[in-house]
Design a protein around this motif. Structure first.
Motif, short mmCIF file in Angstrom:
data_model
loop_
_atom_site.label_atom_id
_atom_site.label_comp_id
_atom_site.label_asym_id
_atom_site.label_seq_id
_atom_site.Cartn_x
_atom_site.Cartn_y
_atom_site.Cartn_z
N ASN A 163 7.43 13.30 -9.32
CA ASN A 163 6.18 14.06 -9.48
C ASN A 163 5.30 13.96 -8.24
OD1 ASN A 163 4.36 15.67 -11.10
ND2 ASN A 163 3.06 13.84 -11.28
N LEU A 164 5.86 13.44 -7.15
CA LEU A 164 5.07 13.27 -5.94
C LEU A 164 5.62 14.15 -4.82
CD1 LEU A 164 4.72 9.36 -5.90
CD2 LEU A 164 3.09 11.04 -6.81
N THR A 165 4.73 14.60 -3.96
CA THR A 165 5.11 15.37 -2.79
C THR A 165 4.16 15.03 -1.65
OG1 THR A 165 5.61 17.58 -1.94
CG2 THR A 165 3.69 17.37 -3.38
N LEU A 166 4.31 15.70 -0.52
CA LEU A 166 3.46 15.48 0.64
C LEU A 166 2.64 16.72 0.92
CD1 LEU A 166 5.92 13.67 3.08
CD2 LEU A 166 4.06 12.63 1.78
N ALA A 167 1.38 16.51 1.27
CA ALA A 167 0.48 17.62 1.58
C ALA A 167 -0.44 17.21 2.71
CB ALA A 167 -0.32 18.03 0.36
N CYS A 168 -0.78 18.17 3.56
CA CYS A 168 -1.79 17.89 4.59
C CYS A 168 -3.15 17.75 3.91
CB CYS A 168 -1.80 19.00 5.64
SG CYS A 168 -2.27 20.63 4.98
N HIS A 169 -4.14 17.27 4.63
CA HIS A 169 -5.44 16.99 4.03
C HIS A 169 -6.09 18.25 3.48
CE1 HIS A 169 -9.26 14.94 3.37
NE2 HIS A 169 -9.87 15.93 4.02
N ASP A 170 -6.01 19.36 4.20
CA ASP A 170 -6.64 20.60 3.75
C ASP A 170 -6.01 21.11 2.46
OD1 ASP A 170 -8.28 20.44 5.94
OD2 ASP A 170 -7.09 21.82 7.17
N CYS A 171 -4.67 21.13 2.40
CA CYS A 171 -3.99 21.61 1.20
C CYS A 171 -4.26 20.68 0.01
CB CYS A 171 -2.50 21.74 1.44
SG CYS A 171 -2.03 23.09 2.55
N ASN A 172 -4.31 19.38 0.29
CA ASN A 172 -4.57 18.43 -0.78
C ASN A 172 -5.96 18.62 -1.36
OD1 ASN A 172 -4.05 16.36 -2.52
ND2 ASN A 172 -4.11 14.74 -1.00
N GLN A 173 -6.92 18.92 -0.50
CA GLN A 173 -8.29 19.16 -0.99
C GLN A 173 -8.39 20.47 -1.75
OE1 GLN A 173 -11.04 17.07 -0.76
NE2 GLN A 173 -9.47 15.60 -0.13
N ARG A 174 -7.71 21.52 -1.27
CA ARG A 174 -7.76 22.82 -1.96
C ARG A 174 -7.09 22.75 -3.33
NH1 ARG A 174 -6.25 25.06 3.02
NH2 ARG A 174 -4.17 25.53 2.18
N LYS A 175 -6.01 22.00 -3.42
CA LYS A 175 -5.30 21.92 -4.71
C LYS A 175 -6.10 21.11 -5.71
CE LYS A 175 -0.88 20.54 -6.74
NZ LYS A 175 -1.36 19.48 -7.63
N GLN A 210 0.81 -1.22 0.00
CA GLN A 210 0.00 0.00 0.00
C GLN A 210 0.85 1.28 0.00
OE1 GLN A 210 -2.62 -0.32 3.34
NE2 GLN A 210 -3.62 -2.14 2.58
N GLY A 211 1.90 1.27 -0.81
CA GLY A 211 2.69 2.49 -0.98
C GLY A 211 3.60 2.85 0.16
N TYR A 212 3.89 1.93 1.08
CA TYR A 212 4.77 2.27 2.20
C TYR A 212 6.17 2.63 1.73
CZ TYR A 212 1.54 1.15 5.97
OH TYR A 212 0.50 1.17 6.86
N GLU A 213 6.64 1.98 0.64
CA GLU A 213 7.97 2.28 0.13
C GLU A 213 8.06 3.74 -0.29
OE1 GLU A 213 11.52 0.58 -0.12
OE2 GLU A 213 9.93 -0.88 -0.44
N LEU A 255 9.20 9.71 0.57
CA LEU A 255 8.74 11.11 0.52
C LEU A 255 8.84 11.77 1.89
CD1 LEU A 255 5.62 10.73 -1.81
CD2 LEU A 255 7.87 11.64 -2.41
N LEU A 256 8.59 11.03 2.96
CA LEU A 256 8.72 11.60 4.30
C LEU A 256 10.15 12.06 4.56
CD1 LEU A 256 6.51 9.13 6.37
CD2 LEU A 256 6.04 11.54 5.98
N GLU A 257 11.12 11.26 4.10
CA GLU A 257 12.52 11.63 4.28
C GLU A 257 12.87 12.83 3.39
OE1 GLU A 257 14.83 10.45 6.29
OE2 GLU A 257 13.68 8.86 7.23
N LYS A 258 12.41 12.80 2.15
CA LYS A 258 12.80 13.83 1.18
C LYS A 258 12.21 15.19 1.51
CE LYS A 258 12.75 14.85 -3.77
NZ LYS A 258 12.41 14.35 -5.12
N PRO A 282 17.26 14.31 -6.09
CA PRO A 282 17.10 13.05 -5.36
C PRO A 282 17.39 13.24 -3.88
CG PRO A 282 19.19 13.07 -6.51
CD PRO A 282 18.47 14.34 -6.90
N LEU A 283 16.97 12.28 -3.08
CA LEU A 283 17.27 12.30 -1.65
C LEU A 283 18.77 12.15 -1.46
CD1 LEU A 283 16.18 12.41 1.23
CD2 LEU A 283 15.89 9.95 1.15
#
Length: 431
Positions: A228-240, A184-187, A192-195, A266-267
């Protein structure tokens, strides 16, 4: 569950670790003696041999700390963590000292006297690692072999790669099963959490649930590539939503530029950490024990599914297929081991410009003690009368400096009042 006590038989062959209560009983009855303080190990005075269960050393190598867990496979209880530790490396200290030495040499050769340039034909052996990285491999391997001498180890497990770099950069190789499969995308999420520093890329929110977001929306032609991936909180993800990032951050050009640059980079530490783990893997294979390997994403999936908290030693216990079902007590207190080194080979004290201003004593030991030894001091009289435990720093004269947790500053003590508790081995131990 409590940290078990390691046990050796009369011939120094490892037996199954025992409960602390059983260890106290053996000591009280005179059937055993203390063989080693850290890790605490008993040696039996009469017994030879005994029944043992399959036990594995499991490792979670990290850049700063490495988690270590001894996991025994019991017939009724299954896999159980019986001993754990966290090894803190000194790679950053080594790197700093090497950079300081480099600065001194450059100053002497470049600013003070001229030396003609030469052709640099020096080569490095295959598999060479920087000293700060080689240190992680050496200390981890050293403790693995030490545990093999103190416990009936039959197998090894380690987290081989933190991130599957090729799979994340080229998800089209096997579709998107790395996101939709069992893991389920843990890899990808761990990478992304580290980067991105474990914060929202759009509002810098920390300590909140973060979601994976496509910088260029898939509906606008964006891919599943990790760049092409990044991290966003739920509110920002919904607004975008499915807005292009240029439109969403039109009022924040500086943040837009920073995200675009960071997404392509890259990391930085991923390659270094992965190369260190591969070097350790090759050294572990040379022990002729079966070595189980897995990725960091698999480790996190095992730990999350069993609802264990984040800790280095718990991650070690959850490595690989054998970590899918492992019993451990999150309240168990692991042994903390911090690498301090065995002193320095440099015999001259240098000035700020790198020139010798004094020389150190040739001897590193005196009166049977050496700097770093853990001792017990029985002082019969004076200002520091009483019993003290701590680490000693030797001098050429019979007046050593004793550092204890209860005293803010070291104080002098004569070696005739000292008794060795644990010889200096390059580590500081704590619980």
């Amino acid at each position: 569950m409590m940290q078990r006590v390691l046990v050796l038989d009369r011939l120094k062959q490892p037996l199954m670790p025992c409960h602390p209560a059983r260890a106290r009983e053996l000591l009280r009855e005179g059937k055993a003696a203390v063989f080693r303080r850290f890790p605490f190990t008993l040696i039996l005075k009469e017994r030879e041999g005994g029944i043992t269960q399959a036990t594995g050393v499991k490792l979670d190598p990290g850049s700063k700390k490495t988690g270590v867990a001894l996991v025994a496979a019991f017939q009724r209880r299954g896999n159980v963590v019986i001993w754990a530790a966290e090894l803190e490396h000194r790679g950053a200290t080594i790197r700093k000292l090497l950079e300081q030495r480099l600065g001194h040499r450059r100053h002497r050769r470049g600013n003070l006297r001229y030396r003609a340039p030469r052709f640099d034909n020096r080569s490095r052996r295959e598999g060479w690692l920087a000293p700060s990285l080689q240190h992680r491999v050496d200390t981890t391997l050293s403790w693995t072999k030490k545990l093999m001498r103190l416990a009936p180890v039959t197998a090894l497990s380690m987290e081989l790669v933190k991130f599957d770099m090729q799979q994340m950069q080229n998800p089209e190789i096997s579709g998107v099963e790395y996101q939709q499969g069992a893991l389920q995308g843990y890899e990808v999420k761990e990478y992304l959490l580290e980067k991105w520093g474990r914060e929202c890329a759009y509002c810098d929110a920390e300590n909140v649930p973060l979601e994976v977001d496509h910088i260029q929306p898939k509906s606008k032609g964006g891919s599943n590539r990790v760049s092409n991936l990044t991290l966003a909180c739920h509110d920002c993800n919904q607004r975008k939503g499915n807005l292009p990032i240029a439109t969403f951050l039109a009022q924040q050009p500086e943040r837009l530029r920073r995200i675009q640059v960071r997404a392509k980079a890259p990391l930085r530490d991923a390659a270094a950490v992965n190369s260190t783990r591969w070097a350790l893997f090759q050294r572990l294979k040379a022990t002729n024990l079966p070595v189980e390997v897995a990725s960091g994403g698999r480790t996190k999936w095992n730990r999350s599914r069993q609802q264990y908290p984040k800790a280095h030693w718990i991650d070690a216990a959850c490595v690989g297929v054998s970590g899918e079902a492992v019993t451990c007590d999150p309240e168990q207190v692991p042994l903390q081991m911090k690498a301090m080194g065995h002193g320095e080979r440099q015999r001259a004290r240098l000035s700020a410009h790198g020139f010798p201003v004094g020389h150190k004593a040739v001897s590193k030991s005196a009166y049977g003690f050496q700097t770093g030894d853990m001792v017990k001091a029985h002082i019969p009289k004076g200002k520091f009368q009483g019993v003290h435990c701590g680490r000693v720093a030797i001098r050429s004269r019979p007046s050593f400096a004793l550092s204890t947790p209860k005293k803010a500053k070291p104080f002098d003590v004569h070696p005739k009042y000292l008794t060795i508790v644990h010889r200096s081995d390059g580590y500081v131990y704590n619980t």
